[in-house]
Design a protein around this motif. Structure first.
Motif, PDB file in Angstrom:
ATOM      1  N   ASP A 162       0.834  -1.208   0.000  1.00 33.94           N
ATOM      2  CA  ASP A 162       0.000   0.000   0.000  1.00 33.94           C
ATOM      3  C   ASP A 162       0.866   1.254   0.000  1.00 33.94           C
ATOM      4  O   ASP A 162       0.614   2.204  -0.754  1.00 33.94           O
ATOM      5  CB  ASP A 162      -0.926   0.019   1.221  1.00 33.94           C
ATOM      6  N   ALA A 173      -3.516  -6.521  -2.876  1.00 31.68           N
ATOM      7  CA  ALA A 173      -4.726  -7.360  -2.909  1.00 31.68           C
ATOM      8  C   ALA A 173      -4.356  -8.836  -2.804  1.00 31.68           C
ATOM      9  O   ALA A 173      -5.039  -9.616  -2.121  1.00 31.68           O
ATOM     10  CB  ALA A 173      -5.499  -7.095  -4.199  1.00 31.68           C
ATOM     11  N   ARG A 194      -3.676  -9.552   0.739  1.00 31.72           N
ATOM     12  CA  ARG A 194      -4.895  -9.578   1.561  1.00 31.72           C
ATOM     13  C   ARG A 194      -5.680 -10.872   1.337  1.00 31.72           C
ATOM     14  O   ARG A 194      -6.383 -11.342   2.240  1.00 31.72           O
ATOM     15  CB  ARG A 194      -5.747  -8.345   1.269  1.00 31.72           C
ATOM     16  N   PRO A 242     -10.189  -8.187   5.183  1.00 32.18           N
ATOM     17  CA  PRO A 242      -9.217  -8.193   4.090  1.00 32.18           C
ATOM     18  C   PRO A 242      -9.774  -8.812   2.817  1.00 32.18           C
ATOM     19  O   PRO A 242      -9.382  -8.431   1.713  1.00 32.18           O
ATOM     20  CB  PRO A 242      -8.044  -9.006   4.636  1.00 32.18           C
ATOM     21  N   ARG A 266     -12.851  -8.490   1.661  1.00 28.85           N
ATOM     22  CA  ARG A 266     -13.601  -7.450   0.955  1.00 28.85           C
ATOM     23  C   ARG A 266     -12.664  -6.469   0.283  1.00 28.85           C
ATOM     24  O   ARG A 266     -12.884  -6.052  -0.864  1.00 28.85           O
ATOM     25  CB  ARG A 266     -14.511  -6.695   1.931  1.00 28.85           C
ATOM     26  N   GLN A 267     -11.606  -6.058   0.984  1.00 26.67           N
ATOM     27  CA  GLN A 267     -10.663  -5.101   0.399  1.00 26.67           C
ATOM     28  C   GLN A 267     -10.009  -5.680  -0.856  1.00 26.67           C
ATOM     29  O   GLN A 267      -9.883  -5.002  -1.882  1.00 26.67           O
ATOM     30  CB  GLN A 267      -9.585  -4.735   1.416  1.00 26.67           C
TER      31      GLN A 267
END
Length: 958
Positions: free
Chosen positions: A806, A815, A818, A838, A840-841
C-alpha cells in the motif's frame, strides 16, 4: 441470417447501439424502419447479421430477403417473396385488377402483423439498390403503416450505385417522412477496428507493418482490407487481387476511351491531382479535358474538390487498379511528362523523386530523393525521410557520379539512413546499414569509425542484441584517440557508459561517464555531455543515491531541451520514468511519461520504451483499464525496436486478467529477442508467474531455478529477490501437496528448498534495499510465503506485506497479500467478520482492475469459509426489490447477473439456464452495457453491492 462462421464483428458500436435501441422499442410495441447505407464492402451485411443474431437471442423472429442484380428483367417483390415465402405466398398481381398492388401491400402488412402478435419480428431486406420499384413502394408503405405492430424493418442499400442513386435518394426521403425511421450511413472503420478485423481473419496475426499498409490502402473498407490480406505474401502486398481489381475497374469500363486515357494520367500523377497539372500534361484540348473530368466525376470515379481546385479518386485502390492498366513504355512517358511539368512548377522534391524513379531517370531520381529526405527531416517527417533514403540507396550504383551529384559518399548515406531506420522502429535494418557504413569507411579514419561503432552499438541494443552490443561500444572507445580530447572520444565514452548501465554494471558505468563528462565539458561536446549526465543519473539512483540521481537526470533533461535534441530529450524521459518507478513512485512515473509522450509526439520517432515505462507504471498502480488500452495499441504498433518489451508487458496484464492463452502466446513471441542473462531472467519470471496461476507448480519451480542461475551479481539483486518470492510461493504450494499426500520426503525437500530461497531473498533484499524501497515489499511477501511453505498461518505477516505494498502504491500486490491474509485468518480460527475484512478489500481491488484469477480465488475462499463480501452495515436500497428492478435489467438478465456474480463462465450459465452459450454471452454483453461495467468482475461487484441478503447465494454466505 447469421454471420459467416468464424466472422468477427468489430467497430460500428454507435450504429449497433442505435439498432439495439430500435429492437428494444420494437419489442415494446413501437414499429420502426431502419435504412443502412454505404459503399460496397463497407459492412452493411455484417452489421445486419450481428443485429439479426442479437434479435434472435432476444426471441425475435428474423426474416431475410435479398434483391439480386438481374440483367434484362425484374422480379417484382423478390426480397419480400424470399423473406415471407415460408409464411405464405404473397398475393399475385396481374396488372389488371384495380387496386391489386394495394391489396399486396395490405396483405403483407396483415401477415407481418399476425406474426408480430406472436413474437416481435425483424425483417431484413438487403441490397435494395437492385430492387424493383414495387419493392421500394412496399417498403415505404410499411414504414408509414406498421405503427402499433412489433416489427423492425431493416433495409440496406448502396448510395453510390450510379444507376440507382437518384431513386434511392427519393426512396430514403419517403421513408423518413414516416416519422419512425432511422437512417444510418456507414463510413470507413477506424485504424484499430480494422487492425482487429485483420488479426481475427489471419491464421497468424499480421505484422504491424502489414496491418498499417492494408489499413492505408483499404481506407477503412473492411471488404477491401480482407481481400488485400488474402493476397499478402511474406508481409508484402503485391498487386491487387484480380477479383478486387475487376470490381473496381467496372466503374471505369463504362467510360469512353478519352476519359479512360485521362484517368490513366491522373492515376500516374497520384490519388489527388490539381486541374492545372492535368490540363498542362494531357494531350487533349482543354474543353475535352473538362468534359472527360466531368464524366469521371458523374460516374463516381473522381471526386472534385472545389476548395483546392483538384480531383481525387473516390478510393485509393481505384487509382491503383487504373494505374495497373498502364502499359510499359506508356508508364515511363507519362511520368517523364509529369516530372518535367512539376519541375517547372517548383514542386516538392518528394513528388519529383517519385516521378523520376518511375520514369527510369536514375540520376534525377537520386538527386531528388536525397533532397526530399532533407526536406522531410526538416519538418520531423522521419518515416518519409527514411523511405526517400532507401530509394536513394537502391539507385546509387546506377548513377556513375553519385557522390558529386548529391554531396555525400555512400557511407554517409548509409549512416543517415541507419539513424532514420532506428528512429522509426527498424533497428535490424539500422544494424545492417551501420555495418555497411563501417565496412566502407574502414579504420583509417578512426574518429569517423568510432562514431559509426557508437551508432552500431545503439542499434544492436534496440534490436534486442543485448548480448553483443557492448562489443561495438568498446570498439568505439578503442578507435577514438585518447589525445587530444575530442567530441568523438567523449561520445564514445558516454555511449560505453550507457551500455554498461543498460547491462546493470553501474559501478563501471559511473566511472566511465565521469571521464566522458570531463572531456565533453572540455571540448564543449553538448550531445556527449547530456548523454553522460543522463547515464550518471541512472547509475547514482541504482547505486542507492536516488535523490542525487534524480537531480542529474533533471539537469540532463533541461540541457537536452536547451539543445533541442529530440533523441536526448527522449532518453532523459525514459531514464527518469524508469528511475521513478524503481524508487517506488509509479504514479509520478506514469504522469511524467504521459506528459513526455505529448512533448515528443511532433518528432515522429519510435517511443516504444517510453510507452512501455508508462504501461508498467499503470499496471503497478492498478490502473489496468488504461494499461489495457495502451498495451493493445503498443502491440499493434510493434516495431523491431525492443520488440519484447510491449509483448511482455501485455502478457502481464493478460495474466492478471486470466487470459492465459494470450499471455502465453505473447511471452513465447518475446523470447526470440531476449538474449542477455538479465533479460532472460526477467523473462523466466514471467514464465514462472504464468505457471503459478495455471497451477503448474513444477514448471514454475523450474523457471525460478533457471532465472536465479542467471542473476548472481549485486546489481541484479532486485530481480533475484522477486524470483525468490515467486519460488517461495511455488514451494508453499508443492509443500502443501506433499503434506496432503503424506509424502514426508517430498515435504522435507520442499521445506529445504524454501529455506534456501528465503536465505537468498534476505541477502538480495539487503543489497537491493539501498537502491529501491520495492525491496521491502518483495521481502515481506517472500517471508510470508516461506511461513506458508512451512504450513504456518501467521496473519500478521500477510497484513504487514499488504501494508508495505500500500505504501508503495501497488494495489494489485496488496490485494494478493490480503487474499493470503484472509486465508490465514480463516486457518487460525478468526471470526468470519474479521476474516471478511481483508477479503472485501482484496475483492474490491480485483473487481475494479479486472483481476479475474484473483477474484475467483477470493470467491472460492468466501464460499469455503462462508465469508461476506459486503459490510455488515451495508443495506440494500430496497430489501424487497430484485436486481432487475434495482438495476433496470430484464428478469432473465438478472438471473444471468446472479450467476456472473458467482463466477460462472458463459458455458456454465448456459447449462444452468438451459440456453445456448452464445445467448449467454449476448446476455452478459447487454448487462455490461446497461450497468456501464467494463468487465464481468465489475458487474459482479455491482451485483454484490445491490443484492438483498436473502437473494445472495450461499457461496457468499451469508
Amino acid at each position: 441470417m447469421e454471420a459467416p462462421r468464424g466472422e468477427v464483428f468489430v467497430g460500428r458500436a454507435r450504429e449497433l447501439g442505435q439498432l439495439e435501441r430500435a429492437l428494444d422499442e420494437t419489442q415494446a410495441g413501437s414499429a420502426m424502419t431502419a435504412l443502412v447505407t454505404g459503399e460496397a464492402g463497407i459492412g452493411k451485411t455484417r452489421l445486419a447479421s450481428e443485429l439479426a443474431t442479437r434479435a434472435r437471442d432476444a426471441r425475435f423472429e428474423v426474416l431475410l430477403g435479398r434483391s439480386i442484380d438481374l440483367v434484362g428483367a425484374e422480379l417484382p417483390y423478390h426480397p419480400f417473396a424470399e423473406a415471407l415465402g415460408s409464411l405464405g405466398a404473397l398475393p399475385r398481381v396481374d396488372g389488371q385488377t384495380s387496386g391489386s398492388q394495394l391489396r399486396v401491400f395490405q396483405e403483407t402488412l396483415a401477415l407481418l402483423g399476425k406474426r408480430a402478435a406472436a413474437a416481435p419480428v425483424l425483417l431484413v431486406l438487403e441490397d435494395l439498390h437492385w430492387a424493383d420499384t414495387s419493392t421500394l413502394d412496399l417498403v415505404v408503405f410499411l414504414a408509414h403503416n406498421l405503427h402499433g405492430r412489433r416489427v423492425l424493418l431493416l433495409a440496406t442499400y448502396r448510395a453510390d450505385e450510379r444507376s440507382s442513386a437518384e431513386r434511392m435518394r427519393r426512396f430514403a426521403e419517403r421513408v423518413r417522412r414516416s416519422g419512425s425511421a432511422l437512417v444510418l450511413g456507414l463510413g470507413p472503420l477506424q485504424h484499430d477496428e480494422l487492425a482487429a478485423l485483420l488479426a481475427a481473419h489471419a491464421d497468424v496475426p499480421p505484422t504491424t507493418a502489414l496491418t498499417n499498409a492494408i489499413v492505408a490502402r483499404s481506407e477503412g473498407n473492411p471488404f477491401f482490407a480482407e481481400e488485400l490480406l488474402a493476397a499478402a505474401d511474406d508481409d508484402q502486398i503485391g498487386e491487387l487481387p484480380r477479383g478486387l481489381r475487376d470490381l473496381l475497374l467496372q466503374l471505369v469500363a463504362r467510360l469512353d476511351p478519352a476519359t479512360q486515357s485521362l484517368l490513366r494520367l491522373a492515376a500516374a500523377a497520384g490519388t489527388d491531382v490539381g486541374y492545372p497539372l492535368l490540363r498542362a500534361v494531357a494531350e487533349l484540348p482543354e474543353r475535352d479535358v473538362r468534359e472527360s473530368l466531368r464524366r469521371a466525376v458523374e460516374h463516381d470515379v473522381l471526386v472534385a474538390e472545389q476548395a483546392t481546385g483538384s480531383f481525387r479518386f473516390r478510393h485509393a485502390l481505384l487509382a491503383e487498379a487504373i494505374y495497373a492498366t498502364i502499359l510499359p513504355g506508356e508508364r515511363e512517358e507519362l511520368h517523364t511528362r509529369l516530372a518535367h511539368e512539376l519541375t517547372g512548377r517548383t514542386a516538392a522534391a518528394a513528388e519529383l523523386a517519385r516521378h523520376w524513379a518511375a520514369a527510369g531517370r536514375t540520376a534525377e531520381a537520386l538527386a531528388t530523393s536525397v533532397e526530399a529526405a532533407r526536406q522531410a527531416e526538416a519538418v520531423f517527417g522521419t518515416a518519409e525521410a527514411h523511405a526517400h533514403l532507401e530509394r536513394a540507396l537502391a539507385l546509387w550504383h546506377a548513377v556513375p557520379d553519385a557522390p558529386e551529384l548529391v554531396g555525400l559518399d555512400l557511407a554517409q548515406l548509409c549512416s543517415r539512413a541507419a539513424e532514420l531506420a532506428s528512429q522509426t522502429g527498424a533497428a535490424p535494418r539500422a544494424v545492417e546499414l551501420a555495418r555497411q557504413a563501417i565496412e566502407l569507411v574502414g579504420e583509417e579514419d578512426s574518429p569517423r569509425a568510432a562514431s559509426l561503432h557508437v551508432s552500431l552499438g545503439r542499434y544492436l541494443h534496440r534490436s534486442g542484441r543485448a548480448d553483443i552490443f557492448l562489443d561495438a561500444l568498446a570498439r568505439a572507445v578503442e578507435l577514438a584517440p585518447a589525445q587530444p580530447p575530442s567530441p568523438e572520444r567523449a561520445q564514445a565514452l558516454a555511449a560505453l557508459g550507457s551500455g554498461l548501465m543498460l547491462a546493470w554494471r553501474h559501478d563501471e558505468s559511473l566511472a566511465v561517464c565521469e571521464e566522458a563528462l570531463v572531456i565533453a565539458r572540455t571540448v564543449s561536446a553538448r550531445t556527449a555531455e547530456v548523454m553522460a549526465l543522463t547515464v550518471l543519473g541512472v547509475d547514482l539512483a541504482y547505486l542507492g543515491r536516488g535523490d542525487e540521481g534524480l537531480a542529474q537526470l533533471r539537469l540532463a533533461l533541461q540541457l537536452a531541451e536547451e539543445n533541442g535534441d529530440p533523441m536526448a530529450i527522449e532518453r532523459a524521459y525514459v531514464d527518469l520514468t524508469d528511475v521513478l518507478l524503481m524508487l517506488g513512485r509509479p504514479m509520478e512515473s506514469s504522469r511524467l511519461a504521459e506528459a513526455a509522450l505529448e512533448v515528443l509526439r511532433p518528432y515522429g520517432m519510435d517511443h516504444s520504451t517510453l510507452v512501455a515505462n508508462r504501461i508498467e507504471a499503470l499496471l503497478a498502480m492498478g490502473e489496468w483499464d488504461e494499461a489495457d488500452s495502451l498495451s493493445t495499441a503498443a502491440v499493434r504498433a510493434l516495431t523491431a525496436n525492443y520488440p519484447h518489451m510491449p509483448l511482455l508487458i501485455r502478457a502481464v496484464l493478460e495474466l492478471g486478467r486470466g487470459d492465459f492463452d494470450e499471455a502465453r502466446a505473447h511471452v513465447e513471441a518475446a523470447r526470440a529477442t531476449v538474449h542477455s542473462d538479465r533479460d532472460v531472467a526477467v523473462y523466466d519470471g514471467f514464465v514462472a508467474e504464468l505457471a503459478l496461476w495455471e497451477r503448474r507448480w513444477t514448471d514454475a519451480d523450474e523457471a525460478v531455478r533457471d532465472g536465479l542461475a542467471r542473476v548472481r551479481s549485486r546489481e541484479t539483486a532486485q530481480i533475484r529477490l522477486q524470483l525468490c518470492a515467486q519460488g517461495l510461493r511455488t514451494q508453499a504450494e508443492l509443500a502443501g501437496l506433499a503434506r496432503a499426500r503424506r509424502d514426508g520426503d517430498a515435504a522435507r525437500d520442499r521445506l529445504g528448498r524454501a529455506g534456501e530461497l528465503v536465505a537468498v531473498a534476505r541477502g538480495a533484499a539487503a543489497e537491493a534495499a539501498t537502491v529501491t524501497p520495492n525491496a521491502a515489499g518483495w521481502l515481506a511477501l517472500a517471508e510470508a510465503e516461506a511461513e506458508r511453505a512451512r504450513g504456518e498461518s501467521r496473519p500478521a505477516a500477510w497484513s504487514e506485506a499488504a501494508a508495505t505494498w500500500d505504501r508503495l502504491e501497488r494495489p494489485p500486490l496488496a490485494a494478493y497479500c490480503r487474499w493470503r491474509h484472509a486465508e490465514a485468518l480463516v486457518a487460525t480460527g478468526a471470526s468470519r467478520t474479521e476474516a471478511s475484512g481483508p477479503l472485501r478489500q482484496a475483492h474490491a481491488v480485483a473487481a475494479r482492475i479486472g483481476a479475474r484469477p484473483l477474484a475467483e480465488q477470493l470467491e472460492l475462499l468466501a464460499q469455503r469459509a462462508r465469508l461476506e463480501f459486503t459490510s455488515p452495515d451495508a443495506g440494500s436500497p430496497d430489501q424487497k426489490q430484485g436486481l432487475d428492478e434495482i438495476l433496470g435489467l430484464t428478469p432473465r438478465e438478472a438471473e444471468v447477473l446472479a450467476l456472473v456474480a458467482r463466477g460462472y463462465t458463459n458455458r456454465e450459465i448456459a447449462a444452468a439456464l438451459v440456453i445456448s452459450v452464445r445467448t449467454a454471452g449476448v446476455h452478459v454483453s447487454h448487462i455490461l452495457r446497461k450497468l456501464g461495467a467494463p468487465n464481468r468482475l465489475e458487474a459482479a461487484a455491482i451485483a454484490h453491492r445491490f443484492s438483498p441478503p436473502q437473494a445472495r447465494q450461499p457461496a457468499f454466505d451469508i
